[in-house]
Enzyme design. Structure first.
Site, PDB file in Angstrom:
ATOM      1  N   SER A  85       0.836  -1.204   0.000  1.00 19.25           N
ATOM      2  CA  SER A  85       0.000   0.000   0.000  1.00 19.25           C
ATOM      3  C   SER A  85       0.866   1.246   0.000  1.00 19.25           C
ATOM      4  CB  SER A  85      -0.862  -0.022   1.262  1.00 19.25           C
ATOM      5  OG  SER A  85      -1.460   1.221   1.479  1.00 19.25           O
ATOM      6  N   TYR A 141      -1.996  -1.408  11.067  1.00 21.62           N
ATOM      7  CA  TYR A 141      -2.289  -1.840   9.695  1.00 21.62           C
ATOM      8  C   TYR A 141      -1.121  -1.495   8.772  1.00 21.62           C
ATOM      9  CZ  TYR A 141      -3.886  -1.305   4.910  1.00 21.62           C
ATOM     10  OH  TYR A 141      -3.955  -1.359   3.538  1.00 21.62           O
ATOM     11  N   LYS A 173       1.907  -3.860   6.640  1.00 19.12           N
ATOM     12  CA  LYS A 173       2.304  -3.763   5.220  1.00 19.12           C
ATOM     13  C   LYS A 173       3.822  -3.614   5.112  1.00 19.12           C
ATOM     14  CE  LYS A 173      -1.759  -4.128   3.332  1.00 19.12           C
ATOM     15  NZ  LYS A 173      -2.106  -5.401   2.702  1.00 19.12           N
TER      16      LYS A 173
HETATM   17  C1  WQD Z   1      -9.238   9.467   1.034  1.00 16.51           C
HETATM   18  C2  WQD Z   1      -9.383  10.950   1.303  1.00 16.51           C
HETATM   19  C3  WQD Z   1      -9.791  11.492   3.609  1.00 16.51           C
HETATM   20  C4  WQD Z   1     -13.720   9.623   3.920  1.00 16.51           C
HETATM   21  C5  WQD Z   1      -6.737   4.474   3.264  1.00 16.51           C
HETATM   22  C6  WQD Z   1      -5.617   3.704   3.910  1.00 16.51           C
HETATM   23  C7  WQD Z   1      -4.772   3.075   2.850  1.00 16.51           C
HETATM   24  C8  WQD Z   1      -5.594   2.211   1.957  1.00 16.51           C
HETATM   25  C9  WQD Z   1      -6.765   2.944   1.414  1.00 16.51           C
HETATM   26  C10 WQD Z   1      -6.731   0.156   2.444  1.00 16.51           C
HETATM   27  C11 WQD Z   1      -8.673  11.397   2.572  1.00 16.51           C
HETATM   28  C12 WQD Z   1     -10.983  11.862   2.746  1.00 16.51           C
HETATM   29  C13 WQD Z   1     -12.500  10.063   3.464  1.00 16.51           C
HETATM   30  C14 WQD Z   1     -14.734  10.570   4.228  1.00 16.51           C
HETATM   31  C15 WQD Z   1     -13.236  12.331   3.552  1.00 16.51           C
HETATM   32  N1  WQD Z   1      -5.938   1.076   2.707  1.00 16.51           N
HETATM   33  N2  WQD Z   1     -12.261  11.400   3.280  1.00 16.51           N
HETATM   34  N3  WQD Z   1     -14.454  11.881   4.017  1.00 16.51           N
HETATM   35  O1  WQD Z   1      -6.983   7.468   3.919  1.00 16.51           O
HETATM   36  O2  WQD Z   1      -6.087   7.840   1.564  1.00 16.51           O
HETATM   37  O3  WQD Z   1      -6.192   5.550   2.496  1.00 16.51           O
HETATM   38  O4  WQD Z   1      -7.485   3.605   2.445  1.00 16.51           O
HETATM   39  O5  WQD Z   1      -7.033  -0.831   2.523  1.00 16.51           O
HETATM   40  O6  WQD Z   1      -3.780   2.339   3.445  1.00 16.51           O
HETATM   41  O7  WQD Z   1      -4.832   4.558   4.691  1.00 16.51           O
HETATM   42  O8  WQD Z   1      -8.279   6.643   1.874  1.00 16.51           O
HETATM   43  O9  WQD Z   1     -10.627   6.708   1.150  1.00 16.51           O
HETATM   44  O10 WQD Z   1     -10.107   6.773   3.622  1.00 16.51           O
HETATM   45  O11 WQD Z   1      -9.584   8.751   2.212  1.00 16.51           O
HETATM   46  O12 WQD Z   1     -13.034  13.536   3.412  1.00 16.51           O
HETATM   47  O13 WQD Z   1     -15.834  10.222   4.658  1.00 16.51           O
HETATM   48  O14 WQD Z   1     -10.766  11.215   1.524  1.00 16.51           O
HETATM   49  O15 WQD Z   1      -9.570  12.480   4.587  1.00 16.51           O
HETATM   50  O16 WQD Z   1      -8.143  12.663   2.334  1.00 16.51           O
HETATM   51  P1  WQD Z   1      -6.847   6.998   2.527  1.00 16.51           P
HETATM   52  P2  WQD Z   1      -9.733   7.157   2.235  1.00 16.51           P
END
Ligand code: WQD
Length: 344
Positions: free
Chosen positions: A129, A154, A158
């Site tokens: 990741s 988590y 990785k």
């Molecule tokens: C993306 C952006 C949030 C939800 C995570 C893990 C990574 C991988 C994928 C998986 C961020 C913003 C999110 C919401 C928002 N793991 N957001 N409102 O955090 O980049 O990555 O998931 O198995 O290891 O860390 O992905 O989709 O959670 O967030 O504003 O309700 O969307 O702050 O900027 P992230 P995400």
């Protein structure tokens, strides 16, 4: 002589990325053995795969933490390659229950590696990741960008799993490894027969968006609009899950055709294009011709302001590019949510 290129074991093959990859592998001429314990997936996902490929699939309900169960799979099927997807993936939950993550994600992985070694099966493809980069000093990140200390168990699993694979490939003559570092996988198969199936309230952005569009959630919270980015919201590299699946096929080809340059390789799998959270939400609205409720909320703890991939290495070495258009991807995500909820 069989008609198959080779056989691939896909652990966690009922999951979001696993189902799409299993389909892509079968379409590319591989025989696929799917194993899953349905801890975070449903048998319906396997039905979706069958419908897409148009024939039965090989599936065994197996817990990869159980050596005895896994051993039987190795005895039964003669695969050269394993793609190890089976793992827990909720960052927040891993902070509350670190042992659950270390036990499940590392035990299952080491079981697989141990059996690969014992049965002399050469190729291990690991689901890593972009989280391993943390808050990188220079963007976009290349595979040589130094990893930052993990900020969650988590993320730590990785990093540890990458290192374990590196060490095993260095030590064991017959073992080869590729770690694919995924950025943010989104979207669904164009058939809308498989897709992401989050349980409970989604943590990730796009499932939250599609559930809001479906009326299941009232309002999207955009976490932080005071970041040092153009519109103040975080930047991410959103990769279509079908493109991501194609990257796995390219990596499996590379291993089975013995084209690896070193015994252990790492590739970024992203688009190379940063997209802000606000842009993703508004493009979803436009692409699907609907309106969403959203509001700005405080920053979410642990989020990095921006991360996106330098994809030059994957483009060159895997002969792979992220081909799908973001608007099509956003339409596929909505089509899948509608399919799930029975919305016309
Ligand atoms: C993306 C952006 C949030 C939800 C995570 C893990 C990574 C991988 C994928 C998986 C961020 C913003 C999110 C919401 C928002 N793991 N957001 N409102 O955090 O980049 O990555 O998931 O198995 O290891 O860390 O992905 O989709 O959670 O967030 O504003 O309700 O969307 O702050 O900027 P992230 P995400």
């Amino acid at each position: 002589m069989s008609n198959f290129k080779d056989t691939v074991l896909v652990s966690g093959g009922a999951g979001y990325i696993g189902t799409h990859t299993a389909v892509a592998l079968m379409e590319a001429g591989y025989r696929v053995v799917i194993i899953d314990n349905f801890s975070n997936s449903e048998p319906s996902a396997i039905e979706g795969v069958k419908q897409i490929v148009g024939h039965d699939v090989i599936f065994e309900q197996v817990d990869t933490c159980r050596t005895d169960e896994l051993r039987r799979v190795f005895e039964r099927y003669d695969f050269s390659t394993v793609i190890h997807f089976a793992a827990y993936k909720a960052v927040g939950e891993s902070m509350d229950e670190p042992l659950k993550y270390y036990m499940n994600n590392l035990l299952s992985y080491m079981n697989i590696l141990e059996l690969m070694k014992e049965f002399k099966r050469p190729n291990v493809l690991f689901s890593s990741s972009a989280t391993v980069y943390g808050d990188a000093d220079v963007l976009p990140v290349t595979e040589n960008t130094p990893r930052k200390p993990a900020t969650s168990p988590y993320g730590n699993t990785k990093q540890m799993a990458e290192d374990i694979l590196r060490d095993c490939c260095a030590a064991y003559e017959g073992m080869y490894g590729i770690a694919l570092r995924y950025f943010n996988p989104i979207g669904a198969h164009p058939s809308a027969l498989i897709g992401e199936l989050p349980r409970g309230v989604p943590n990730n952005l796009l499932p939250y968006v599609t559930q809001t569009a479906a009326g299941i959630r009232e309002c999207i919270s955009i976490f932080g609009n005071d970041y040092d980015t153009e519109d103040g919201t975080c930047l991410r590299d959103y990769i279509d899950v079908v493109d991501l699946a194609a990257a796995h096929v390219a990596a499996v080809d590379r291993m089975t055709e013995k084209k690896m340059k070193t015994k252990y390789e790492i590739f970024n799998v992203g688009t190379g294009r940063p997209v802000s959270v606000l842009e993703l939400v508004t493009r979803f609205e436009k692409a699907n011709n609907l309106k969403l409720n959203y509001r700005f909320a405080p920053r979410r703890e642990g989020d990095v302001p921006a991360v996106w991939a330098d994809t030059a290495l994957a483009n060159k070495e895997l002969g792979w590019v992220a081909a799908r258009d973001l608007d099509d991807t956003l339409r596929s995500a909505w089509a899948w949510e509608k399919h799930l909820r029975g919305i016309k």
